[in-house]
Design a protein around this motif. Structure first.
Motif, PDB file in Angstrom:
ATOM      1  N   MET A  94       0.828  -1.204   0.000  1.00 59.20           N
ATOM      2  CA  MET A  94       0.000   0.000   0.000  1.00 59.20           C
ATOM      3  C   MET A  94       0.865   1.257   0.000  1.00 59.20           C
ATOM      4  SD  MET A  94      -3.000   1.304  -0.082  1.00 59.20           S
ATOM      5  CE  MET A  94      -4.078  -0.061   0.337  1.00 59.20           C
ATOM      6  N   ALA A  95       1.937   1.247   0.819  1.00 51.01           N
ATOM      7  CA  ALA A  95       2.830   2.407   0.868  1.00 51.01           C
ATOM      8  C   ALA A  95       3.472   2.650  -0.484  1.00 51.01           C
ATOM      9  CB  ALA A  95       3.898   2.194   1.936  1.00 51.01           C
ATOM     10  N   GLY A  96       3.823   1.540  -1.177  1.00 54.76           N
ATOM     11  CA  GLY A  96       4.428   1.671  -2.494  1.00 54.76           C
ATOM     12  C   GLY A  96       3.472   2.301  -3.488  1.00 54.76           C
ATOM     13  N   GLU A  97       2.196   1.929  -3.437  1.00 52.56           N
ATOM     14  CA  GLU A  97       1.201   2.482  -4.353  1.00 52.56           C
ATOM     15  C   GLU A  97       1.006   3.972  -4.096  1.00 52.56           C
ATOM     16  OE1 GLU A  97      -2.364   0.246  -4.076  1.00 52.56           O
ATOM     17  OE2 GLU A  97      -1.486  -1.573  -4.927  1.00 52.56           O
ATOM     18  N   TRP A  98       1.013   4.362  -2.829  1.00 51.96           N
ATOM     19  CA  TRP A  98       0.884   5.787  -2.500  1.00 51.96           C
ATOM     20  C   TRP A  98       2.080   6.568  -3.019  1.00 51.96           C
ATOM     21  CZ3 TRP A  98      -2.937   8.800  -0.861  1.00 51.96           C
ATOM     22  CH2 TRP A  98      -4.062   8.203  -0.304  1.00 51.96           C
ATOM     23  N   PHE A  99       3.271   5.978  -2.908  1.00 53.16           N
ATOM     24  CA  PHE A  99       4.485   6.640  -3.396  1.00 53.16           C
ATOM     25  C   PHE A  99       4.396   6.865  -4.905  1.00 53.16           C
ATOM     26  CE2 PHE A  99       8.760   6.283  -5.246  1.00 53.16           C
ATOM     27  CZ  PHE A  99       9.380   7.361  -4.620  1.00 53.16           C
ATOM     28  N   VAL A 100       3.982   5.826  -5.623  1.00 54.30           N
ATOM     29  CA  VAL A 100       3.839   5.937  -7.083  1.00 54.30           C
ATOM     30  C   VAL A 100       2.834   7.021  -7.435  1.00 54.30           C
ATOM     31  CG1 VAL A 100       2.994   4.747  -9.145  1.00 54.30           C
ATOM     32  CG2 VAL A 100       4.527   3.563  -7.560  1.00 54.30           C
ATOM     33  N   TRP A 101       1.707   7.048  -6.724  1.00 55.79           N
ATOM     34  CA  TRP A 101       0.648   8.021  -7.006  1.00 55.79           C
ATOM     35  C   TRP A 101       1.140   9.446  -6.772  1.00 55.79           C
ATOM     36  CZ3 TRP A 101      -2.787  10.684  -3.298  1.00 55.79           C
ATOM     37  CH2 TRP A 101      -3.832  11.363  -3.937  1.00 55.79           C
ATOM     38  N   VAL A 102       1.883   9.659  -5.691  1.00 56.38           N
ATOM     39  CA  VAL A 102       2.380  10.999  -5.366  1.00 56.38           C
ATOM     40  C   VAL A 102       3.419  11.455  -6.392  1.00 56.38           C
ATOM     41  CG1 VAL A 102       3.701  12.358  -3.704  1.00 56.38           C
ATOM     42  CG2 VAL A 102       1.874  10.842  -2.902  1.00 56.38           C
ATOM     43  N   ILE A 103       4.348  10.587  -6.763  1.00 60.49           N
ATOM     44  CA  ILE A 103       5.377  10.954  -7.735  1.00 60.49           C
ATOM     45  C   ILE A 103       4.750  11.221  -9.102  1.00 60.49           C
ATOM     46  CG2 ILE A 103       7.449  10.193  -8.951  1.00 60.49           C
ATOM     47  CD1 ILE A 103       7.872  10.918  -6.013  1.00 60.49           C
ATOM     48  N   ALA A 104       3.852  10.338  -9.516  1.00 59.15           N
ATOM     49  CA  ALA A 104       3.164  10.540 -10.791  1.00 59.15           C
ATOM     50  C   ALA A 104       2.328  11.821 -10.745  1.00 59.15           C
ATOM     51  CB  ALA A 104       2.270   9.345 -11.107  1.00 59.15           C
ATOM     52  N   GLY A 105       1.694  12.065  -9.619  1.00 60.92           N
ATOM     53  CA  GLY A 105       0.884  13.270  -9.461  1.00 60.92           C
ATOM     54  C   GLY A 105       1.718  14.529  -9.541  1.00 60.92           C
ATOM     55  N   PHE A 106       2.917  14.490  -8.964  1.00 64.43           N
ATOM     56  CA  PHE A 106       3.797  15.660  -9.043  1.00 64.43           C
ATOM     57  C   PHE A 106       4.208  15.935 -10.485  1.00 64.43           C
ATOM     58  CE2 PHE A 106       8.070  17.584  -8.959  1.00 64.43           C
ATOM     59  CZ  PHE A 106       7.762  18.779  -8.309  1.00 64.43           C
ATOM     60  N   ALA A 107       4.485  14.867 -11.243  1.00 65.33           N
ATOM     61  CA  ALA A 107       4.839  15.037 -12.656  1.00 65.33           C
ATOM     62  C   ALA A 107       3.679  15.656 -13.430  1.00 65.33           C
ATOM     63  CB  ALA A 107       5.231  13.690 -13.264  1.00 65.33           C
ATOM     64  N   VAL A 108       2.473  15.206 -13.148  1.00 60.18           N
ATOM     65  CA  VAL A 108       1.287  15.774 -13.792  1.00 60.18           C
ATOM     66  C   VAL A 108       1.107  17.228 -13.386  1.00 60.18           C
ATOM     67  CG1 VAL A 108      -1.242  15.686 -13.864  1.00 60.18           C
ATOM     68  CG2 VAL A 108       0.093  13.579 -14.095  1.00 60.18           C
ATOM     69  N   PHE A 109       1.335  17.521 -12.106  1.00 60.00           N
ATOM     70  CA  PHE A 109       1.217  18.897 -11.600  1.00 60.00           C
ATOM     71  C   PHE A 109       2.164  19.833 -12.350  1.00 60.00           C
ATOM     72  CE2 PHE A 109       3.064  22.158  -8.848  1.00 60.00           C
ATOM     73  CZ  PHE A 109       1.927  22.873  -8.462  1.00 60.00           C
ATOM     74  N   VAL A 110       3.444  19.444 -12.452  1.00 60.10           N
ATOM     75  CA  VAL A 110       4.423  20.286 -13.141  1.00 60.10           C
ATOM     76  C   VAL A 110       4.064  20.418 -14.617  1.00 60.10           C
ATOM     77  CG1 VAL A 110       6.856  20.517 -13.793  1.00 60.10           C
ATOM     78  CG2 VAL A 110       6.251  19.685 -11.523  1.00 60.10           C
ATOM     79  N   GLY A 111       3.664  19.303 -15.238  1.00 60.97           N
ATOM     80  CA  GLY A 111       3.264  19.361 -16.637  1.00 60.97           C
ATOM     81  C   GLY A 111       2.076  20.268 -16.862  1.00 60.97           C
ATOM     82  N   ALA A 112       1.123  20.261 -15.935  1.00 56.95           N
ATOM     83  CA  ALA A 112      -0.059  21.118 -16.055  1.00 56.95           C
ATOM     84  C   ALA A 112       0.300  22.590 -15.895  1.00 56.95           C
ATOM     85  CB  ALA A 112      -1.106  20.713 -15.009  1.00 56.95           C
ATOM     86  N   VAL A 113       1.283  22.889 -15.039  1.00 54.73           N
ATOM     87  CA  VAL A 113       1.752  24.270 -14.899  1.00 54.73           C
ATOM     88  C   VAL A 113       2.298  24.768 -16.231  1.00 54.73           C
ATOM     89  CG1 VAL A 113       3.463  25.766 -13.813  1.00 54.73           C
ATOM     90  CG2 VAL A 113       2.270  24.068 -12.433  1.00 54.73           C
ATOM     91  N   VAL A 114       3.137  23.946 -16.856  1.00 59.95           N
ATOM     92  CA  VAL A 114       3.739  24.333 -18.142  1.00 59.95           C
ATOM     93  C   VAL A 114       2.680  24.456 -19.219  1.00 59.95           C
ATOM     94  CG1 VAL A 114       5.399  23.687 -19.918  1.00 59.95           C
ATOM     95  CG2 VAL A 114       5.919  23.234 -17.525  1.00 59.95           C
ATOM     96  N   GLN A 115       1.816  23.463 -19.336  1.00 59.91           N
ATOM     97  CA  GLN A 115       0.803  23.497 -20.390  1.00 59.91           C
ATOM     98  C   GLN A 115      -0.197  24.618 -20.171  1.00 59.91           C
ATOM     99  OE1 GLN A 115      -0.379  19.833 -22.133  1.00 59.91           O
ATOM    100  NE2 GLN A 115      -2.519  20.402 -22.298  1.00 59.91           N
ATOM    101  N   GLY A 116      -0.513  24.907 -18.934  1.00 60.69           N
ATOM    102  CA  GLY A 116      -1.428  26.007 -18.656  1.00 60.69           C
ATOM    103  C   GLY A 116      -0.859  27.341 -19.081  1.00 60.69           C
ATOM    104  N   GLY A 117       0.480  27.431 -19.128  1.00 62.70           N
ATOM    105  CA  GLY A 117       1.103  28.691 -19.509  1.00 62.70           C
ATOM    106  C   GLY A 117       1.442  28.803 -20.969  1.00 62.70           C
ATOM    107  N   VAL A 118       2.039  27.744 -21.549  1.00 67.96           N
ATOM    108  CA  VAL A 118       2.507  27.833 -22.932  1.00 67.96           C
ATOM    109  C   VAL A 118       1.660  27.064 -23.914  1.00 67.96           C
ATOM    110  CG1 VAL A 118       4.886  28.204 -22.186  1.00 67.96           C
ATOM    111  CG2 VAL A 118       4.107  25.888 -22.694  1.00 67.96           C
ATOM    112  N   GLY A 119       0.723  26.249 -23.443  1.00 69.19           N
ATOM    113  CA  GLY A 119      -0.182  25.557 -24.347  1.00 69.19           C
ATOM    114  C   GLY A 119       0.063  24.069 -24.488  1.00 69.19           C
ATOM    115  N   PHE A 120       1.253  23.584 -24.124  1.00 65.33           N
ATOM    116  CA  PHE A 120       1.547  22.161 -24.167  1.00 65.33           C
ATOM    117  C   PHE A 120       2.656  21.875 -23.167  1.00 65.33           C
ATOM    118  CE2 PHE A 120       5.008  23.791 -26.563  1.00 65.33           C
ATOM    119  CZ  PHE A 120       5.995  22.819 -26.645  1.00 65.33           C
TER     120      PHE A 120
END
Length: 241
Positions: A1-27
């Motif tokens: 369970m701890a491993g799944e939470w770790f994966v979710w948080v790391i993947a979520g952070f990548a999505v968060f950063v990607g969304a910041v960039v795409q929200g500003g420049v379009g992709f």
């Protein structure tokens, strides 16, 4: 369970950063999220990222839909459909290891052409070709933004963001339908994508006040470096298996 939470948080952070960039420049969502999620759990790709790819444009369009270049969008979508079919064939015919290497290579190519900022005329043939390439890479890997962004790189920021948002919304939906048709959209991929949406929303919210800085390229170079490093990690991981 701890491993799944770790994966979710790391993947979520990548999505968060990607969304910041795409929200500003379009992709940019795919450039950050795809290599990270593929390293963490390749079994949910590319469906999980396509769920997020279809959700983020809704927020951009809510604010900037008047900037959509409908004529250019039409030509791009005409090329996107056959490209999606080719991408689906790639997904069904290659192994997970080969797909990982393919994803990593596509990220490096995308980063390279984005940094090079090659001047591309915005015509019906170039838009159709960009749509086709985007269909292939977007359906197979979840990264479909760079080809279209290169064609629109000299347009105004609002037009770039709005046109790409509409293109991503429609094309991600198209890819999800095709992936489901070839039995490559398991429920786990859909669930993972849904669970990543809150990170995407948070990233888009942050991109608003930072849009001027992102449009000026102040963080773009750093993000591209991180995306390239992630791609190298992905390729190395697959090759040493």
């Amino acid at each position: 369970m701890a491993g799944e939470w770790f994966v979710w948080v790391i993947a979520g952070f990548a999505v968060f950063v990607g969304a910041v960039v795409q929200g500003g420049v379009g992709f940019g969502l795919g450039l950050m999220a795809v290599p990270v999620i593929t390293v963490l759990d390749p079994s949910v790709m590319p469906g999980a990222v396509q769920i997020v790819n279809m959700s983020l444009p809704v927020f951009t369009l809510a604010a900037e839909w008047r900037g959509v270049d409908w004529r250019g969008l039409g030509f791009a979508l005409l090329g996107r459909l056959p490209g999606s079919v080719v991408g689906a064939v790639i997904v069904t015919q290659v192994s997970t290891q080969a797909l990982g290497v393919f994803v990593g290579t596509m990220v490096l190519v995308a980063v390279g052409v984005t940094v090079a900022a090659v001047a591309v005329p915005r015509t019906a043939p170039t838009l159709g070709a960009a749509g086709f390439v985007s269909g292939v890479t977007g359906t197979a890997t979840g990264i479909g933004g760079p080809p279209m962004a290169l064609v629109y790189q000299h347009a105004k920021g609002r037009q770039v963001r709005a046109t790409l948002a509409m293109f991503f919304f429609l094309s991600a939906g198209q890819s999800l339908v095709i992936l489901a048709a070839v039995d490559h959209l398991p429920g786990r991929s859909v669930l993972t994508g849904v669970l990543l949406i809150p990170f995407m929303v948070a990233g888009f919210a942050v991109s608003g006040p930072l849009r001027r800085y992102l449009d000026g390229g102040r963080v773009r170079a750093g993000i591209l470096v991180v995306a390239a490093l992630s791609a190298f990690v992905l390729i190395a991981q697959q090759l040493v298996r």
